[in-house]
Motif scaffolding. Structure first.
Motif: not given
Lengths: 279, 279
Positions: B59, B262, B267, B269, B272-273, B275-279
């Motif tokens: 990463x 780490x 990106x 965060x 993205x969260x 986007x993911x919840x909507x995907x």
């Protein structure tokens, strides 16, 4: 003791990817807590068999090997299988290869070129984290080559695997399936934990949106490349403890089918003992 | 928490191989039973650090790697280090190579050719089970090349390792020593247990008889190739539980010296969260 898990996971002709119950635990009736001691005991068995395979090559010129092929969508748990199942055996006898986006050099060769280079040596367990099947999965979904090119690959792959099997490679092909809900949960976990950010790739969401096309591509893989000599196994992966146990059992079954035994001494044990005591 | 073991194992200029106390446990005052919980805890730490190294490459384009070089006479316990110490970390991030008798192709190249091919990729821990040091050990003891040829190799190896270190490889060189008595006991064990016959090689006794010459060859290795950028560590191996703990600590020290963390998200965060919840 053999497990009833492997037989239940073999892809059945006509089986539909859309109908897979990704939360099922075929061949195992217990819960997570029941699986833990079984996993420990079976990992030990796997470790013993792997050592026998290695020993058989080293001391008795057995040229056979095992090749675990892991395919699955992002977050299906391929990494966990590598860490926990493969990680239980002696690294000396394991060859792990992850197939990502092909390099320029790889693209300048036939798609099986990099695959052949990574085949396990005799006596080893090879592990493919993704594989030549990407060349009929992501490549098909994203039209990375013309349809007649990827379309010809199913037969090519069958011929390639026939050759491998004939040369002594025992193939264990594992297709890992999770539900879209479970995938979302897993990806969210990576966003909730800063020690997991590195595992998160925004592109995973784009792939997720292509699930219908991937489903079709996986269906074609299973329909066209599950052969009697190299069958696919369909592993439900919503419950990670189950998928780990399942892959452990599949590897055990493959190794047991080789009828391994500890190689006999190719030297005179008593004479050597005497020589050693005198040395 | 850092351990005092690594500092005590660094080869000291003038230190004599003949004087090594192979049953000592430098830096650890407890007994075998005391070591078990420490080993478990430190293996977990090693696993965490290895994952950070892997993540940093994946990463954050960190190009560094770690290379563990294991040298030692037969039955010194190299295999046990691989199985138990290396075996504790994720196989995804490990590249293991065993260097046996060179093949015809390898002999047709410079002795470092096969070594370079096996170097770990960025983010990985490489493990050399024997190494380029065989080219000044077994090769020297058995006169496999002319003295001026092996004689030139010490400087060549130092130059090679300087290059590796400059390119971001953290070298951990481990010389494993057991007493002739303990070696005899270990070899006898292989003769007493049919599941261990495959590990027994009658040639091991011949090598054992050459111990005085090997001692000389190891002394030259330590004297001439223990550098400030790639020092040798002398690990007493009569007590296997100790040598495993020692190599674990050496790897931890090497990884900690890289100041890993780490990787931050590259990106957004929250975006993205969503986007993911909507995907």
């Amino acid at each position: 003791m053999s497990s009833s898990i492997p037989a239940q996971l073999v892809f059945a002709p006509g089986q539909s990817v859309a109908d897979i119950d990704t939360s099922a635990t075929p061949g195992f009736s217990g819960a997570k807590a029941d699986a833990a001691p079984v996993q420990a005991e079976r990992s030990a068995r796997l470790t013993e068999l792997q050592e026998m395979l290695y020993a058989s090559h080293k001391a008795a010129d057995d040229t056979r090997s095992v090749l675990l092929v892991l395919q699955g969508m992002d977050a299906a748990g391929k990494g966990g299988i590598v860490k926990h199942v493969v990680g239980a055996v002696n690294p000396m006898g394991v060859r792990y290869t992850s197939f990502g986006k092909p390099t320029e050099e790889e693209l300048a060769h036939d798609y099986l070129w990099r695959i052949r280079k990574a085949l396990p040596p005799a006596g080893h367990i090879g592990v493919f984290d993704r594989s030549h099947y990407e060349d009929v999965l992501i490549v098909r979904v994203h039209n990375l080559v013309a349809p007649e090119v990827w379309g010809a690959r199913y037969d090519e792959i069958n011929a390639f695997e026939r050759e491998l099997v004939d040369s002594g490679v025992r193939l264990v092909k594992v297709a890992m399936f999770i539900s879209l809900d479970e995938q979302k949960r897993q990806l969210l976990e990576r966003l909730d934990d800063p020690t997991k950010y590195w595992k998160y790739n925004p592109g995973d969401i784009d792939e997720r949106l292509e699930w219908p096309k991937y489903q079709e591509a996986y269906q074609a893989v299973l329909d066209r490349t599950s052969t009697d000599y190299a069958p696919w196994h369909v592993v439900p992966c919503d419950k990670r403890w189950y998928s780990r146990l399942a892959v452990t059992e599949l590897l055990i079954q493959a190794l047991e089918s080789l009828d391994l035994s500890w190689p006999a001494a190719d030297f005179d044990v008593e004479a050597e003992r005497k020589r050693l005591l005198d040395a």
